[in-house]
Design a protein around this motif. Structure first.
Motif, mmCIF file in Angstrom:
data_model
loop_
_atom_site.group_PDB
_atom_site.id
_atom_site.type_symbol
_atom_site.label_atom_id
_atom_site.label_comp_id
_atom_site.label_asym_id
_atom_site.label_seq_id
_atom_site.Cartn_x
_atom_site.Cartn_y
_atom_site.Cartn_z
ATOM 1 N N PRO A 1 44.346 35.847 28.400
ATOM 2 C CA PRO A 1 44.350 34.686 29.298
ATOM 3 C C PRO A 1 45.747 34.336 29.808
ATOM 4 N N LYS A 2 46.784 34.660 29.036
ATOM 5 C CA LYS A 2 48.149 34.343 29.448
ATOM 6 C C LYS A 2 48.698 35.325 30.481
ATOM 7 N N ASN A 3 48.251 36.576 30.410
ATOM 8 C CA ASN A 3 48.843 37.620 31.237
ATOM 9 C C ASN A 3 47.954 38.149 32.352
ATOM 10 N N HIS A 4 46.649 37.947 32.250
ATOM 11 C CA HIS A 4 45.726 38.527 33.223
ATOM 12 C C HIS A 4 44.974 37.426 33.962
ATOM 13 N N THR A 5 44.974 37.509 35.276
ATOM 14 C CA THR A 5 44.252 36.516 36.080
ATOM 15 C C THR A 5 42.750 36.777 36.082
ATOM 16 N N ASN A 6 42.355 38.021 35.884
ATOM 17 C CA ASN A 6 40.942 38.383 35.858
ATOM 18 C C ASN A 6 40.801 39.734 35.153
ATOM 19 N N MET A 7 39.581 40.245 35.081
ATOM 20 C CA MET A 7 39.349 41.482 34.353
ATOM 21 C C MET A 7 39.930 42.699 35.077
ATOM 22 N N GLU A 8 39.992 42.657 36.387
ATOM 23 C CA GLU A 8 40.610 43.787 37.092
ATOM 24 C C GLU A 8 42.105 43.844 36.793
ATOM 25 N N ALA A 9 42.741 42.693 36.683
ATOM 26 C CA ALA A 9 44.156 42.674 36.298
ATOM 27 C C ALA A 9 44.332 43.224 34.893
ATOM 28 N N CYS A 10 43.390 42.934 34.008
ATOM 29 C CA CYS A 10 43.414 43.501 32.661
ATOM 30 C C CYS A 10 43.307 45.019 32.727
ATOM 31 N N ARG B 1 30.953 40.349 18.679
ATOM 32 C CA ARG B 1 30.881 39.430 19.811
ATOM 33 C C ARG B 1 31.547 40.019 21.054
ATOM 34 N N ASN B 2 32.284 41.111 20.882
ATOM 35 C CA ASN B 2 33.019 41.695 22.003
ATOM 36 C C ASN B 2 32.096 42.398 22.991
ATOM 37 N N ARG B 3 32.485 42.334 24.253
ATOM 38 C CA ARG B 3 31.817 43.065 25.323
ATOM 39 C C ARG B 3 32.884 43.735 26.180
ATOM 40 N N PHE B 4 32.524 44.846 26.817
ATOM 41 C CA PHE B 4 33.507 45.510 27.670
ATOM 42 C C PHE B 4 32.982 45.687 29.088
ATOM 43 N N ILE B 5 33.939 45.685 30.026
ATOM 44 C CA ILE B 5 33.649 45.917 31.438
ATOM 45 C C ILE B 5 34.167 47.306 31.801
ATOM 46 N N PRO B 6 33.298 48.222 32.250
ATOM 47 C CA PRO B 6 33.746 49.545 32.655
ATOM 48 C C PRO B 6 34.257 49.543 34.097
ATOM 49 N N TYR B 7 35.381 50.206 34.313
ATOM 50 C CA TYR B 7 35.972 50.326 35.648
ATOM 51 C C TYR B 7 36.213 51.790 35.975
ATOM 52 N N LEU B 8 36.067 52.101 37.256
ATOM 53 C CA LEU B 8 36.524 53.355 37.826
ATOM 54 C C LEU B 8 37.697 53.045 38.740
ATOM 55 N N VAL B 9 38.789 53.807 38.638
ATOM 56 C CA VAL B 9 39.893 53.666 39.573
ATOM 57 C C VAL B 9 40.098 55.019 40.244
ATOM 58 N N ILE B 10 40.058 55.016 41.577
ATOM 59 C CA ILE B 10 40.125 56.233 42.367
ATOM 60 C C ILE B 10 41.538 56.430 42.907
ATOM 61 N N ALA B 11 42.101 57.578 42.620
ATOM 62 C CA ALA B 11 43.412 58.009 43.121
ATOM 63 C C ALA B 11 44.569 57.121 42.669
ATOM 64 N N PRO B 12 44.695 56.845 41.380
ATOM 65 C CA PRO B 12 45.906 56.156 40.918
ATOM 66 C C PRO B 12 47.100 57.098 40.987
ATOM 67 N N GLU B 13 48.288 56.513 40.987
ATOM 68 C CA GLU B 13 49.515 57.302 41.052
ATOM 69 C C GLU B 13 50.381 57.027 39.837
ATOM 70 N N HIS C 1 25.658 51.368 45.691
ATOM 71 C CA HIS C 1 26.954 51.041 46.272
ATOM 72 C C HIS C 1 27.486 49.730 45.759
ATOM 73 N N LEU C 2 28.816 49.637 45.703
ATOM 74 C CA LEU C 2 29.513 48.432 45.255
ATOM 75 C C LEU C 2 30.799 48.322 46.050
ATOM 76 N N ARG C 3 31.210 47.110 46.398
ATOM 77 C CA ARG C 3 32.444 46.917 47.151
ATOM 78 C C ARG C 3 33.637 47.303 46.287
ATOM 79 N N LEU C 4 34.485 48.157 46.847
ATOM 80 C CA LEU C 4 35.687 48.566 46.140
ATOM 81 C C LEU C 4 36.800 47.567 46.396
ATOM 82 N N GLN C 5 37.652 47.387 45.404
ATOM 83 C CA GLN C 5 38.795 46.501 45.532
ATOM 84 C C GLN C 5 40.063 47.299 45.350
#
Length: 267
Positions: free
Chosen positions: A151-160, A194-206, A20-24
């Motif tokens: 860095p100019k447009n995204h406050t964090n990786m979720e915003a990205c 040198r690149n790394r990626f963060i995987p995200y799941l988004v549930i029920a986007p519209e 389990h992980l906290r959803l945002q």
């Protein structure tokens, strides 16, 4: 060995069973009331002690001493000549090796890959995927919405992740699940990157009625929803980008572990 067993074996170290992980929630679009927060704790499944690659000569933030690093070419990608001090050989002789290293410093060497899941009543669902021009192979390939951190447009990786979902898939909102611990620097893209990626799941986007603009060099020829069996066929077809396959595997594992998929989600 079957394709399914081979992929399961290769990805097992990246996508072991998930708890389990906290959803945002990104409140750009309203969330359907049928989607509840699901506890999710992945910290025990992924090592959070991985360190970012050494970024300055003379540092040992990584495994070996970086003696020197210099930019030799820069445009979309930046190419570095990196000199690494190797451990002494059995005869006591010391040596240094030069490598070609690539990366995107303008993105702080990180990007997001997003798995947009559209649940159905009664279980199961569909996934939005893209078919995009890949300049390296000069051909089209399947992928998930993917893009670099700004860095100019995204406050964090979720915003990205949310920005790429809007720009590439024309979707917004939903509940975001970061499929790595917060302190994890990301999955290595390639051995020599040198690149790394963060995987995200988004549930029920519209549907995003005001999507962000795509980059001028992007050619996305198809955006479509596919069933889970169709997605797995594409994953094993040899015509999908590797970071998207890894992200899809982690997302399917999460969805199955949290009761949102039947056995069709098994790899």
């Amino acid at each position: 060995m079957s394709n399914t067993h081979l992929v399961r074996t290769c990805l097992g170290f990246i996508c072991p069973p998930i708890k389990h992980l906290r959803l945002q929630h990104t409140p750009r679009c309203p969330l359907p009331p049928s989607i509840n927060r699901v506890p999710f704790d992945i910290a025990a499944r992924f090592s959070s002690k991985m360190v970012a690659p050494a970024s300055l000569p003379g540092t040992t933030e990584g495994h070996l001493l970086v003696q020197d690093e210099a930019i030799v070419y820069k445009r979309y990608l930046t190419v570095y000549n990196r000199t690494v001090q190797y451990p002494p050989r059995p005869n006591g002789e010391e040596s240094a090796v030069e490598y070609d290293i690539v990366g995107h410093p303008q993105a702080e060497f990180k990007y997001a890959v997003v798995f947009p899941f559209h649940p159905k009543q009664g279980g199961g669902g569909e996934v939005t995927i893209l078919k995009e021009y890949n300049q390296g192979i000069n051909d089209l390939a399947y992928c998930l919405p993917t893009g670099g951190f700004s860095p100019k447009n995204h406050t964090n990786m979720e915003a990205c992740a949310a920005a790429e979902l809007s720009e590439e898939a024309h979707l917004c909102g939903g509940k975001y699940v970061r499929l790595l611990p917060e302190d994890h620097p990301g999955i290595p893209e390639l051995k020599w990157s040198r690149n790394r990626f963060i995987p995200y799941l988004v549930i029920a986007p519209e549907a995003d009625r005001n999507p962000g603009g795509r980059d001028f060099e992007e050619i996305i020829e198809e955006v479509k929803r596919v069933s889970i069996p169709e997605l797995k066929q594409i994953m094993f077809s040899g015509n999908m980008q590797t970071p998207s396959i890894v992200t899809a595997a982690a997302a399917l594992e999460y969805l199955q572990q949290n009761g949102m998929l039947s056995d069709e989600g098994c790899l």
